[in-house]
Design a protein around this motif. Structure first.
Motif, mmCIF file in Angstrom:
data_model
loop_
_atom_site.group_PDB
_atom_site.id
_atom_site.type_symbol
_atom_site.label_atom_id
_atom_site.label_comp_id
_atom_site.label_asym_id
_atom_site.label_seq_id
_atom_site.Cartn_x
_atom_site.Cartn_y
_atom_site.Cartn_z
ATOM 1 N N LEU A 46 0.828 -1.203 0.000
ATOM 2 C CA LEU A 46 0.000 0.000 0.000
ATOM 3 C C LEU A 46 0.866 1.257 0.000
ATOM 4 O O LEU A 46 2.001 1.236 0.472
ATOM 5 N N MET A 82 -1.667 6.800 1.482
ATOM 6 C CA MET A 82 -2.879 6.057 1.844
ATOM 7 C C MET A 82 -3.218 6.355 3.296
ATOM 8 O O MET A 82 -2.365 6.215 4.177
ATOM 9 N N GLN A 84 -6.248 5.839 6.487
ATOM 10 C CA GLN A 84 -7.381 5.043 6.925
ATOM 11 C C GLN A 84 -8.314 6.005 7.665
ATOM 12 O O GLN A 84 -8.010 6.405 8.793
ATOM 13 N N ASN A 89 -10.485 3.036 3.352
ATOM 14 C CA ASN A 89 -9.218 3.291 2.661
ATOM 15 C C ASN A 89 -9.349 4.582 1.879
ATOM 16 O O ASN A 89 -10.312 4.755 1.127
ATOM 17 N N THR A 90 -8.382 5.473 2.047
ATOM 18 C CA THR A 90 -8.455 6.757 1.342
ATOM 19 C C THR A 90 -7.125 7.079 0.693
ATOM 20 O O THR A 90 -6.096 7.188 1.374
ATOM 21 N N LEU A 91 -7.146 7.216 -0.628
ATOM 22 C CA LEU A 91 -5.928 7.545 -1.366
ATOM 23 C C LEU A 91 -5.897 9.062 -1.558
ATOM 24 O O LEU A 91 -6.891 9.648 -1.974
ATOM 25 N N SER A 396 -13.733 7.336 -6.657
ATOM 26 C CA SER A 396 -13.576 5.992 -6.110
ATOM 27 C C SER A 396 -13.288 5.051 -7.280
ATOM 28 O O SER A 396 -13.705 5.344 -8.410
ATOM 29 N N VAL A 408 -3.766 -0.310 -4.872
ATOM 30 C CA VAL A 408 -4.936 0.471 -4.430
ATOM 31 C C VAL A 408 -6.145 -0.475 -4.479
ATOM 32 O O VAL A 408 -6.603 -0.847 -5.563
ATOM 33 N N ASP A 411 -12.760 0.096 -4.494
ATOM 34 C CA ASP A 411 -13.613 0.968 -3.665
ATOM 35 C C ASP A 411 -12.840 1.863 -2.706
ATOM 36 O O ASP A 411 -13.351 2.229 -1.651
ATOM 37 N N THR A 412 -11.614 2.194 -3.066
ATOM 38 C CA THR A 412 -10.877 3.156 -2.246
ATOM 39 C C THR A 412 -11.433 4.552 -2.535
ATOM 40 O O THR A 412 -11.761 4.873 -3.676
ATOM 41 N N ARG A 413 -11.559 5.343 -1.490
ATOM 42 C CA ARG A 413 -12.012 6.732 -1.669
ATOM 43 C C ARG A 413 -10.798 7.544 -2.133
ATOM 44 O O ARG A 413 -9.703 7.356 -1.587
ATOM 45 N N VAL A 414 -10.963 8.414 -3.113
ATOM 46 C CA VAL A 414 -9.792 9.136 -3.638
ATOM 47 C C VAL A 414 -9.999 10.645 -3.524
ATOM 48 O O VAL A 414 -10.994 11.174 -4.015
#
Ligand code: HEM
Length: 530
Positions: A46, A82, A84, A89-91, A396, A408, A411-414
């Motif tokens: 990650l 990244m 949390q 999970n937030t990129l 996302s 990544v 469904d990671t929030r970006v």
């Protein structure tokens, strides 16, 4: 303890031991959660990020001005980071190259939106455009906007509406500014932004004196209250980041209940507007297209397409356009005027351009804007330093992928930190200086092609109302500078005008901008009775 003594002692030890069990379980749970998170991190490559706390992850590292906290963190952890946020999970992406990867190279994956209680409850995200995930419904709504609402023909059709509304705003400001009254520019511009958008959507204004196109008092008041309530609720829904709160039906601060209630009110308000339009169009056989609601209803009745707009979709879209279209333009105008008060030499140069190109013998109109090169540069420079959506709208990804070699998960929030990129000193010389000349020396457009300047986003999700928003901002600015003189209240110097930020739905000033307004000779040509 004496034999036969009341068993309070046993009770104490009982509650002590049960408390111990709860604490032990809690700590055990935390340790397992922490170990799992660490193992998860190790088994996947990650992106880097700061150490996190159990359960809340990195939530404690975000201030109310999240774009600033994230800019600080990315200076330490790099342009791909990244976090949390609770259990999400937030990129966070903070460089032109990484923004290009997410919004261009992998746009087909990252152009979705994360699901959120705000979207689900308030924005009808299964029916809307702004918060809808990347699917056929979103494509249908986006096409409807691009091909029917925001065409050049339609934008031109509403020119007169924008002009009259802008005349009224400037006329009101000059009236209220008489005798040296200090004006609250934030309030004036917010009312103006809102009137412009409601004129385009349903041919009504909700602020100012009564005229045939200004809504009846009761209706206007109802709408004011709705919008005020919406902005006061705030957009942080704790259950979004800590879903177990929602599972346990814990609604911290009652935010979700308030959103639910407000959504019902908004819904019935817009439903009534639709019904009034339907009545006008079908009962009175009036087929003339006068506003966006007319366009949407005529599409609905056309039924050419197998897929036809429902009333719920029209309501969701109107709500999106009201929310996305009014404060963005209004705050841009407030930031521009703030920078002009801080930089009198820029203000003078802008006024000279207006006097050279338009003069004082006639009023400026939208067709003049292409010839006002410096004015366009002023608007760009304000959108560079003060982008209304500093993290865009969260994106996302629809499937797992890699960015800069890091994993990544799906469904990671970006968050794309356009604010950080547009102020990056490695990208922009004298990055924090308000210097419109840079946009004359260097040609950079609004389409976000080189990823150093993209206040409207880029790719599939780029702002659908960009041209209309820019026309509102540029034309209002041109008329204000052509017809008004601005000065600071006594005792205030340009350097006293601060640029402290506050963040609600869009990036705004922390304290209202207060200025004095007096007429220039062209103001006599404004007809506020049209
Ligand atoms: C200065 C004015 C404006 C700015 C700076 C602005 C900025 C933005 C940004 C940054 C986004 C998100 C892009 C992304 O997700 O990557 C957006 C989306 C959007 N904007 Fe604007 N906007 C402005 C005016 C308007 C206006 C006037 C309207 C409509 C009347 C509008 C309607 C929308 C809608 C519907 C979306 C969602 C598009 C989608 O998700 O497909 N905006 N805007």
């Amino acid at each position: 303890m004496e034999e036969g003594a009341p068993d309070g002692g046993d009770g104490d030890s009982y509650s002590l031991s049960s408390a111990l069990i709860v604490v032990t379980c809690f700590l055990g749970g935390l340790a397992v959660a922490l170990a799992c998170t660490r193992r998860g991190r190790r088994s996947r490559n990650l992106p880097p990020g700061p150490p996190s706390l159990p359960l809340i992850g990195h939530l404690h590292l975000l201030s109310r001005l999240a774009h600033q906290s994230l800019a600080d963190l990315s200076r330490k952890y790099g342009p791909v980071m990244m976090l949390q946020l609770g259990s999400l999970n937030t990129l966070v992406v903070s460089s032109p190259d990484m923004a290009k990867d997410v919004l261009k190279t992998q746009d087909h994956l990252f152009a979705s939106r994360p699901s959120s209680p705000l979207g689900d409850i308030f924005m009808h995200s299964s029916n809307d455009l702004l918060m809808a995930p990347l699917n056929d419904h979103w494509l249908f709504m986006r096409r409807t906007c691009v091909m029917e609402l925001f065409t050049s023909k339609r934008v031109a059709q509403f020119e007169e509406r924008r002009r009259i509304e802008t005349w009224r705003t400037v006329g009101r400001m000059l009236d209220e500014g008489r005798e040296g009254n200090v004006l609250d520019i934030d309030r004036r511009m917010k009312e103006h932004g809102f009137n412009i958008i409601t004129q385009e959507l349903f041919k009504k204004s909700f602020h100012g004196q009564r005229t045939p196109t200004i809504a009846a008092d009761g209706e206007a008041l109802e709408f004011h209250d709705l919008m005020k309530e919406f902005t006061s609720i705030g957009f942080f829904v704790p259950g979004e980041f800590l879903p177990w709160l929602r599972k346990l039906r814990i609604d911290v601060g009652g935010v979700e209940a308030k959103l639910q209630k407000l959504s019902v009110k908004f819904d019935s308000f817009l439903r009534k507007i639709i019904e009034d339009h339907r009545h006008k169009m079908f009962i009175r056989q009036n087929t003339e297209i006068e506003d966006f609601v007319d366009v949407l209803l005529s599409l609905q009745s056309d039924n050419r397409d197998a897929k036809c707009l429902t009333d719920d979709q029209i309501i969701a879209l109107l709500q999106n356009l009201l929310i996305a279209g009014s404060d963005t333009a209004a705050n841009t105008l407030v930031w521009i005027l703030s920078e002009l008060m801080r930089n009198p030499e820029v203000r003078d140069k802008l006024r000279r351009e207006l006097d050279d190109v338009v003069g004082q013998e006639r009023l400026v109109h939208e067709a003049d804007l292409v010839n006002l090169e410096y004015l366009q540069a002023v608007v760009k420079e304000a959108l560079r330093l003060h982008p209304p959506a500093p993290l865009l709208v969260p994106h996302s990804n629809v499937s797992a992928t890699t960015v800069a070699g890091y994993d990544v998960p799906v469904d990671t929030r970006v968050f794309v930190n356009v604010y950080a990129i547009q102020r990056d000193p490695t990208v922009w010389e004298n990055a924090l200086k308000f210097d419109p000349q840079r946009f004359i020396d260097r040609s950079v457009g609004y389409q976000g092609q080189d990823f150093v300047f993209f206040p409207f986003g880029s790719g599939r999700r780029i702002c659908v109302g960009m041209n209309m928003g820019l026309l509102t901002v540029e034309f209002t600015l041109a008329l204000l500078l052509q017809t008004c003189d601005f000065s600071l209240p006594e005792g205030m110097a340009p350097q006293d005008v601060d640029v402290d930020e506050s963040h609600g739905a869009t990036l705004s000033r922390m304290r209202p901008l207060k200025v004095l307004v007096s007429p220039r000779s062209a103001s006599k040509l404004i007809n506020t009775n049209s």
